[in-house]
Design a protein around this motif. Structure first.
Motif, PDB file in Angstrom:
ATOM      1  N   PHE A  69     120.962 -55.660  41.438  1.00 20.77           N
ATOM      2  CA  PHE A  69     122.529 -56.639  41.146  1.00 20.77           C
ATOM      3  C   PHE A  69     121.902 -57.749  42.195  1.00 20.77           C
ATOM      4  O   PHE A  69     121.725 -59.111  42.779  1.00 20.77           O
ATOM      5  CB  PHE A  69     123.707 -55.769  41.490  1.00 20.77           C
ATOM      6  CG  PHE A  69     124.755 -57.712  41.288  1.00 20.77           C
ATOM      7  CD1 PHE A  69     124.824 -57.799  40.057  1.00 20.77           C
ATOM      8  CD2 PHE A  69     125.487 -57.445  42.574  1.00 20.77           C
ATOM      9  CE1 PHE A  69     125.920 -59.070  39.975  1.00 20.77           C
ATOM     10  CE2 PHE A  69     126.813 -58.565  41.948  1.00 20.77           C
ATOM     11  CZ  PHE A  69     126.930 -59.186  40.875  1.00 20.77           C
ATOM     12  N   GLY A  70     122.002 -57.042  43.950  1.00 20.24           N
ATOM     13  CA  GLY A  70     121.540 -57.835  45.289  1.00 20.24           C
ATOM     14  C   GLY A  70     120.106 -58.777  44.959  1.00 20.24           C
ATOM     15  O   GLY A  70     120.219 -59.981  45.732  1.00 20.24           O
ATOM     16  N   PHE A  71     119.281 -58.012  44.586  1.00 19.09           N
ATOM     17  CA  PHE A  71     118.268 -58.821  45.070  1.00 19.09           C
ATOM     18  C   PHE A  71     118.119 -59.807  43.995  1.00 19.09           C
ATOM     19  O   PHE A  71     117.220 -61.018  43.566  1.00 19.09           O
ATOM     20  CB  PHE A  71     116.385 -57.811  44.838  1.00 19.09           C
ATOM     21  CG  PHE A  71     116.791 -56.846  45.965  1.00 19.09           C
ATOM     22  CD1 PHE A  71     116.830 -56.994  47.186  1.00 19.09           C
ATOM     23  CD2 PHE A  71     115.828 -55.563  44.896  1.00 19.09           C
ATOM     24  CE1 PHE A  71     116.671 -56.525  48.197  1.00 19.09           C
ATOM     25  CE2 PHE A  71     115.775 -54.794  46.556  1.00 19.09           C
ATOM     26  CZ  PHE A  71     115.631 -55.249  48.090  1.00 19.09           C
ATOM     27  N   ILE A  72     118.693 -59.594  42.444  1.00 22.62           N
ATOM     28  CA  ILE A  72     118.744 -60.630  41.878  1.00 22.62           C
ATOM     29  C   ILE A  72     119.549 -61.677  42.335  1.00 22.62           C
ATOM     30  O   ILE A  72     118.821 -62.405  42.053  1.00 22.62           O
ATOM     31  CB  ILE A  72     119.195 -60.381  40.177  1.00 22.62           C
ATOM     32  CG1 ILE A  72     118.299 -59.303  39.787  1.00 22.62           C
ATOM     33  CG2 ILE A  72     119.441 -61.196  39.062  1.00 22.62           C
ATOM     34  CD1 ILE A  72     117.005 -59.106  39.638  1.00 22.62           C
ATOM     35  N   ILE A  73     120.680 -61.608  43.222  1.00 22.62           N
ATOM     36  CA  ILE A  73     120.951 -62.723  43.348  1.00 22.62           C
ATOM     37  C   ILE A  73     120.324 -63.116  44.191  1.00 22.62           C
ATOM     38  O   ILE A  73     120.467 -64.891  44.977  1.00 22.62           O
ATOM     39  CB  ILE A  73     122.833 -61.819  44.195  1.00 22.62           C
ATOM     40  CG1 ILE A  73     123.427 -61.806  42.719  1.00 22.62           C
ATOM     41  CG2 ILE A  73     123.175 -62.969  44.468  1.00 22.62           C
ATOM     42  CD1 ILE A  73     124.226 -61.004  43.480  1.00 22.62           C
ATOM     43  N   GLY A  74     120.308 -62.506  45.149  1.00 20.45           N
ATOM     44  CA  GLY A  74     119.171 -63.265  46.495  1.00 20.45           C
ATOM     45  C   GLY A  74     118.143 -64.116  46.099  1.00 20.45           C
ATOM     46  O   GLY A  74     117.835 -65.198  46.865  1.00 20.45           O
ATOM     47  N   ALA A  75     117.152 -63.741  45.055  1.00 25.77           N
ATOM     48  CA  ALA A  75     116.171 -64.062  43.639  1.00 25.77           C
ATOM     49  C   ALA A  75     116.956 -65.531  43.682  1.00 25.77           C
ATOM     50  O   ALA A  75     115.902 -66.272  43.441  1.00 25.77           O
ATOM     51  CB  ALA A  75     115.292 -63.551  43.352  1.00 25.77           C
ATOM     52  N   GLY A  76     117.735 -65.587  42.759  1.00 25.31           N
ATOM     53  CA  GLY A  76     118.670 -67.173  42.663  1.00 25.31           C
ATOM     54  C   GLY A  76     119.042 -67.435  43.718  1.00 25.31           C
ATOM     55  O   GLY A  76     118.639 -69.262  43.096  1.00 25.31           O
ATOM     56  N   TRP A  77     118.934 -67.346  45.130  1.00 24.84           N
ATOM     57  CA  TRP A  77     119.530 -67.940  45.994  1.00 24.84           C
ATOM     58  C   TRP A  77     118.484 -68.388  46.599  1.00 24.84           C
ATOM     59  O   TRP A  77     118.698 -69.856  46.636  1.00 24.84           O
ATOM     60  CB  TRP A  77     120.318 -67.472  47.183  1.00 24.84           C
ATOM     61  CG  TRP A  77     121.939 -67.379  46.793  1.00 24.84           C
ATOM     62  CD1 TRP A  77     122.417 -66.266  46.365  1.00 24.84           C
ATOM     63  CD2 TRP A  77     123.149 -68.447  47.116  1.00 24.84           C
ATOM     64  NE1 TRP A  77     123.910 -66.624  46.677  1.00 24.84           N
ATOM     65  CE2 TRP A  77     124.002 -67.768  46.419  1.00 24.84           C
ATOM     66  CE3 TRP A  77     122.686 -69.411  46.990  1.00 24.84           C
ATOM     67  CZ2 TRP A  77     125.356 -68.674  46.778  1.00 24.84           C
ATOM     68  CZ3 TRP A  77     123.701 -70.706  46.895  1.00 24.84           C
ATOM     69  CH2 TRP A  77     125.070 -70.258  47.127  1.00 24.84           C
ATOM     70  N   ILE A  78     117.205 -68.306  46.156  1.00 28.33           N
ATOM     71  CA  ILE A  78     116.196 -68.552  47.145  1.00 28.33           C
ATOM     72  C   ILE A  78     115.359 -69.790  46.256  1.00 28.33           C
ATOM     73  O   ILE A  78     115.120 -71.293  46.228  1.00 28.33           O
ATOM     74  CB  ILE A  78     115.450 -67.780  47.593  1.00 28.33           C
ATOM     75  CG1 ILE A  78     115.955 -66.615  48.727  1.00 28.33           C
ATOM     76  CG2 ILE A  78     113.954 -68.251  48.095  1.00 28.33           C
ATOM     77  CD1 ILE A  78     115.281 -65.360  48.932  1.00 28.33           C
TER      78      ILE A  78
END
Length: 98
Positions: A69-78
């Motif tokens: 969940f966290g890495f997916i959100i981070g990749a989306g923000w980037i």
């Protein structure tokens, strides 16, 4: 793999699969974005019921949720920030000086 990362105890793959299926089933009826809290508790409950001790189950589920969940959100923000920067550059290039 997250369970293996937090413990050396023998892991029954059937119990892990059942806990995962319980978490995903709980995620289909949630109104919370990403199933936060609901999926986590179902995964922990499934692992504890399968014989994993509670602290190990909590650590494995937290690690799993950070990755899934966290890495997916981070990749989306980037990605959003990169696209926003490129859009601003495109608009600046299209502006014609008077």
């Amino acid at each position: 793999m997250c369970l293996r990362a937090v413990t050396d105890a023998p892991i029954n793959s059937t119990q892990v699969l059942l806990a995962f299926c319980a978490g995903m089933a709980a995620g289909t009826i949630t109104i919370v974005p990403g199933g936060l809290g609901i999926i986590d508790s179902a995964l922990i409950l499934g692992l504890v019921t399968g014989g994993v001790d509670t602290p190990t189950a909590i650590a494995a589920v937290v690690l799993y949720r950070i990755i899934s969940f966290g890495f997916i959100i981070g990749a989306g923000w980037i990605t959003w920030l990169i696209m926003r920067g490129r859009h601003r550059e495109h608009l600046a290039a299209m502006t014609v000086p008077e």
